[in-house]
Design an enzyme around this catalytic site. Structure first.
Site, PDB file in Angstrom:
ATOM      1  N   TYR A  58      21.355  45.120  35.716  1.00 28.39           N
ATOM      2  CA  TYR A  58      22.503  44.494  35.588  1.00 28.39           C
ATOM      3  C   TYR A  58      22.013  42.788  34.978  1.00 28.39           C
ATOM      4  O   TYR A  58      22.966  42.101  34.517  1.00 28.39           O
ATOM      5  CB  TYR A  58      23.148  44.055  36.738  1.00 28.39           C
ATOM      6  CG  TYR A  58      23.677  45.169  37.307  1.00 28.39           C
ATOM      7  CD1 TYR A  58      23.675  46.606  36.718  1.00 28.39           C
ATOM      8  CD2 TYR A  58      24.107  45.222  38.710  1.00 28.39           C
ATOM      9  CE1 TYR A  58      24.274  47.686  37.103  1.00 28.39           C
ATOM     10  CE2 TYR A  58      24.625  46.620  39.226  1.00 28.39           C
ATOM     11  CZ  TYR A  58      24.627  47.828  38.544  1.00 28.39           C
ATOM     12  OH  TYR A  58      25.068  48.813  39.115  1.00 28.39           O
ATOM     13  N   TYR A 132      18.041  51.138  26.891  1.00 32.80           N
ATOM     14  CA  TYR A 132      18.969  52.421  26.295  1.00 32.80           C
ATOM     15  C   TYR A 132      18.050  52.726  24.964  1.00 32.80           C
ATOM     16  O   TYR A 132      18.435  52.585  24.086  1.00 32.80           O
ATOM     17  CB  TYR A 132      20.216  51.957  25.985  1.00 32.80           C
ATOM     18  CG  TYR A 132      20.950  51.219  27.286  1.00 32.80           C
ATOM     19  CD1 TYR A 132      21.261  52.218  28.304  1.00 32.80           C
ATOM     20  CD2 TYR A 132      21.437  50.024  27.286  1.00 32.80           C
ATOM     21  CE1 TYR A 132      22.083  51.847  29.340  1.00 32.80           C
ATOM     22  CE2 TYR A 132      22.187  49.621  28.326  1.00 32.80           C
ATOM     23  CZ  TYR A 132      22.387  50.385  29.534  1.00 32.80           C
ATOM     24  OH  TYR A 132      23.202  50.001  30.461  1.00 32.80           O
ATOM     25  N   SER A 220      32.969  52.231  41.723  1.00 36.22           N
ATOM     26  CA  SER A 220      34.405  52.297  41.200  1.00 36.22           C
ATOM     27  C   SER A 220      35.306  52.639  42.004  1.00 36.22           C
ATOM     28  O   SER A 220      36.142  53.479  41.647  1.00 36.22           O
ATOM     29  CB  SER A 220      34.248  53.110  39.921  1.00 36.22           C
ATOM     30  OG  SER A 220      33.408  52.967  38.847  1.00 36.22           O
TER      31      SER A 220
END
Length: 326
Positions: A58, A132, A220
């Site tokens: 993050y 990534y 979430s």
């Protein structure tokens, strides 16, 4: 289960405990103002949150650590009052990278230990500093997963006192069983952090985890921000649901508060993410009412098996977790 704003920890299988609500700190590094995360964590601690969920990727763990240390210095909390969850990212699954990766998180946080360290996804990517990794054609660079070997390296971190409890995230039943049935298992996963909300209640995974003393932590828990890179935007927005809003009116609460209450009442830990200071406070106001058994059943019946966070870009990974039913 008697939960209150002052006392809302639930037991973990290893003798530790976890606060049933935490603050999620995921943010888009490019679009989040500097200091927003630190401010949110400080407001959360002042509000009564004692559980902060973060991750090295993050790119804001330094702000989280700064906020926690500031509140300890003020005498507002002690270190042992705070529960911090950090995460091992997919590019660091190689066993010899696990401890250095956790130590880097501890350096960034400037803390001596984390309370929970979890494998963020069961899929391994090419090891290295690129979060990534892709090749020149944009194809994802995967690495062969060996979840049991990664887990053994996690266990060594617990034995070294760098972390109190170990867990996983986005694991399906088969992947959990790989760890649970590992020969010579020293430390069981205490939790599995997965998407979980009234449109995706996870009944089978929840039951399996309960049978194995694994706490489900819901990311979430309010649905999700609708970023098309990550999220199935064709799915209906959870907080517009008519039933949730009518229950909100009944209790003088928001749909979000109803949704969070629903999960904590079934023993599911919630970590709503917000950098909106009013919403951080509002999300915590869920200990002064409870839903009836009937209302809980009505909310459970909303389940559409709608997964917002599908991670479809990695669906060709051999350990992609969501091909299995649960």
């Amino acid at each position: 289960m008697d939960l209150s704003a002052a006392s809302h920890r639930i037991p973990l299988s290893d003798g530790n405990s976890i606060p049933i609500i935490g603050l999620g700190t995921y943010s888009e590094p490019k679009s989040t103002p500097k200091g927003a995360c630190a401010t949110s964590v400080k407001v959360a601690i002042d509000t009564g949150y004692r559980h902060i969920d973060g991750a090295y990727i993050y790119q804001n763990e330094h702000e989280v650590g700064e906020a926690i240390r500031e509140k300890i210095a003020e005498g507002k909390v002690r270190r042992e009052d705070i529960f911090y969850c950090g995460k091992l990212w997919a590019t660091n699954h190689v066993p010899e990278m696990v401890r250095p990766t956790l130590e880097r998180t501890l350096r960034v946080l400037q803390l001596d230990y984390v309370d929970l360290y979890i494998i963020e996804v069961p899929m391994a990517f090419k090891p290295g500093d690129e979060i990534y990794p892709r090749d020149e054609n944009g194809k994802w660079l995967y690495h062969k997963s060996n979840l049991c070997a990664t887990w053994e390296a996690m266990e060594a971190c617990k034995d070294a006192g760098l972390v109190k409890s170990l867990g996983v995230s986005n694991f399906n039943r088969r992947q959990l069983e790989l760890i649970l049935n590992k020969p010579g298992l020293k430390h069981k996963p205490v939790s599995n952090q997965v998407e979980c909300h009234p449109y995706f209640t996870q009944p089978k995974l929840l039951k399996f985890c309960q049978q194995h003393d694994i706490v489900i932590t819901a990311y979430s828990p309010l649905g999700t921000s609708r970023n098309p890179i990550w999220v199935n935007v064709s799915s209906p927005p959870l907080l517009k649901d008519a039933l949730l809003n009518s229950l909100g009116k009944r209790y003088n609460k928001t749909a979000a508060q109803i949704v969070l209450r629903f999960n904590i009442q079934r023993g599911v830990v919630v970590i709503p993410k917000s950098f909106n200071l009013e919403r951080i406070k509002e999300n915590f106001q869920i200990f002064d009412f409870s839903l009836t058994e009937e209302e809980m059943k009505d909310i459970e019946a909303l389940n559409k098996n709608v997964r917002f966070v599908e991670l479809l870009m990695w669906r060709d990974h051999p350990e992609y977790p969501f091909h299995d039913e649960y």
